[in-house]
Enzyme design. Structure first.
Site, PDB file in Angstrom:
ATOM      1  N   HIS A 122      -8.643  -9.499 114.308  1.00  0.00           N
ATOM      2  CA  HIS A 122      -8.393  -8.496 115.129  1.00  0.00           C
ATOM      3  C   HIS A 122      -7.681  -7.580 114.154  1.00  0.00           C
ATOM      4  CE1 HIS A 122      -8.462  -6.869 119.174  1.00  0.00           C
ATOM      5  NE2 HIS A 122      -7.730  -5.770 118.864  1.00  0.00           N
ATOM      6  N   GLY A 142     -13.010  -1.610 110.243  1.00  0.00           N
ATOM      7  CA  GLY A 142     -12.335  -0.581 111.439  1.00  0.00           C
ATOM      8  C   GLY A 142     -11.742   0.460 110.648  1.00  0.00           C
TER       9      GLY A 142
END
Ligand code: FMN
Length: 374
Positions: A270, A324
């Protein structure tokens, strides 16, 4: 003082984004769980992988096209799902969707995206993947799945590494909240960053695109800790398209996910926003590839900062790679131009890396390109 806004590397994008974004927004995007040890160890692990240069192979003709679920992509990386992307710029979601359409790459649309999943599907011309979080009540998830199906999505990404939202001190210190709230502290912060605040003022504060109105509000603090393997089986039964399980770091979990019939596992920490003491995600990728064998589709994200990092992830066993923050920083730094420059940096670095390794295409990347002992 003269500032050069051109992006020649990830670090350029991050530096310019840091200058332009309010402190609260930069800390939300850049921040990690705990002390930041997870991000440092993953960075050290990626840096520790050395690639073996090879010479005198004709590498004039090279391709950086990738493959994901049988489709060809123009570049071998996709856009990881990120909540509230429009905090980096009011046009962020639109720019990401357009890039996905142009490069035929997946763009992850978060449950907590700032644009609705229906609009992102249209904007991305069918390149979007919907990312689902499951909260205590599965009712919201059921309704989101139904909406994704109705919109036409063929890939669902179930994120399972957030049983509770990690404690991210930089967010907490700035008073970051989701949905977004503006208090006196934020007011000062925004006033100090007019390049960000003025366009946001014109467009209105970023929204939770999938929530509100009849659908109900989003509660970030709501625990997702009740989700288990039965939950996964339930989602599998409901979703006939491709199902990706995101946030897997353990070979036993990956094996079990494979047995549960998921179509791919996404190895991810993450972006080091969850368990600070997690092992480096890039190392977990290798272990999981060894456990699942060469054929099972494995994706990777977390800490990608360069084309060489992407090549390393392929060498460690990824079939496709996502990033990301690089894209959020590119947009925050310079909108559409910044995003294109960040995308081009990664694409060119991959192509040049292939040349240095004596390779012509992605498929030729194997563990043999790794020089350091594994
Ligand atoms: C600002 C931000 C918001 C994120 N929101 C989500 C989310 O809503 N759902 C999700 O599955 N992952 C989310 N992630 C994690 C990303 O999907 C991905 O795992 C991570 O960003 C990859 O690391 P990188 O940013 O170093 O490339 C978020 C990451 C960031 C930076």
């Amino acid at each position: 003082m003269f500032f050069d806004n051109a992006i020649h590397s990830f670090e350029d994008a991050r530096r310019i984004a840091k200058r332009r974004l309010p402190w609260m927004v930069f800390d939300y995007i850049d921040g990690t769980a705990g002390t930041g040890c997870g991000a440092r160890t993953n960075r050290a692990a990626l840096d520790g992988i050395k690639l073996q240069p090879r010479v005198l192979n004709n590498v004039e003709e090279r391709s950086i096209a990738g493959q994901v679920f049988g489709s060809t992509t123009k570049v071998p990386f996709g856009i990881a799902p990120m909540g509230m992307c429009n905090l980096s710029s009011p046009s962020a979601d639109r720019l990401l969707a357009r890039m996905a359409a142009k490069d035929t790459i997946p763009v992850g649309v978060s449950t907590v995206a700032s644009t609705s999943l229906e609009e992102m599907w249209e904007l991305s011309q069918g390149s979007a993947w919907f990312q689902l979080y499951i909260s205590r009540t599965t009712e919201t998830a059921d309704r989101l799945i139904a909406r994704a199906k109705a919109a036409g999505y063929d890939t669902l990404v179930l994120t399972v590494d957030v049983p509770e939202v990690g404690r991210r001190p930089r967010e907490l210190r700035r008073g970051f909240k989701m949905p977004f709230r503006i208090g006196p502290r934020q007011f000062v912060d925004f006033a100090c960053h007019p390049a960000w605040s003025l366009p946001q003022l014109v467009k209105g504060k970023p929204q939770m695109g999938n929530f509100g109105g009849a659908f109900g509000e989003f509660d970030r603090e709501e625990s997702r800790a009740g989700a288990d393997w039965v939950t996964l089986a339930r989602v599998r039964d409901q979703w006939f398209g491709k199902l990706v399980l995101k946030g897997v770091m353990d070979a036993r979990d990956a094996k079990r996910a494979q047995e549960c019939g998921v179509d791919a596992v996404q190895v991810s920490s993450h972006g080091s926003r969850q368990l600070d003491s997690a092992p480096p995600a890039i190392q977990a990728l290798k272990t999981i590839r060894d456990e699942l064998g060469p054929e099972f589709p494995l994706f990777y994200d977390s800490g990608i900062q360069s084309g060489e990092d992407i090549v390393k992830a392929y060498a460690m066993g990824a079939d496709f790679v996502f990033a990301g923050r690089p894209f959020s920083y590119g947009i925050a730094a310079n909108g559409a131009t910044g995003l294109r420059q960040m995308r081009d940096v990664l694409a060119q670095e991959i192509s040049i890396t292939l040349a240095q390794l004596g390779l012509r295409k992605l498929k030729q990347i194997t563990r043999e390109v790794i020089a350091s002992p594994l």
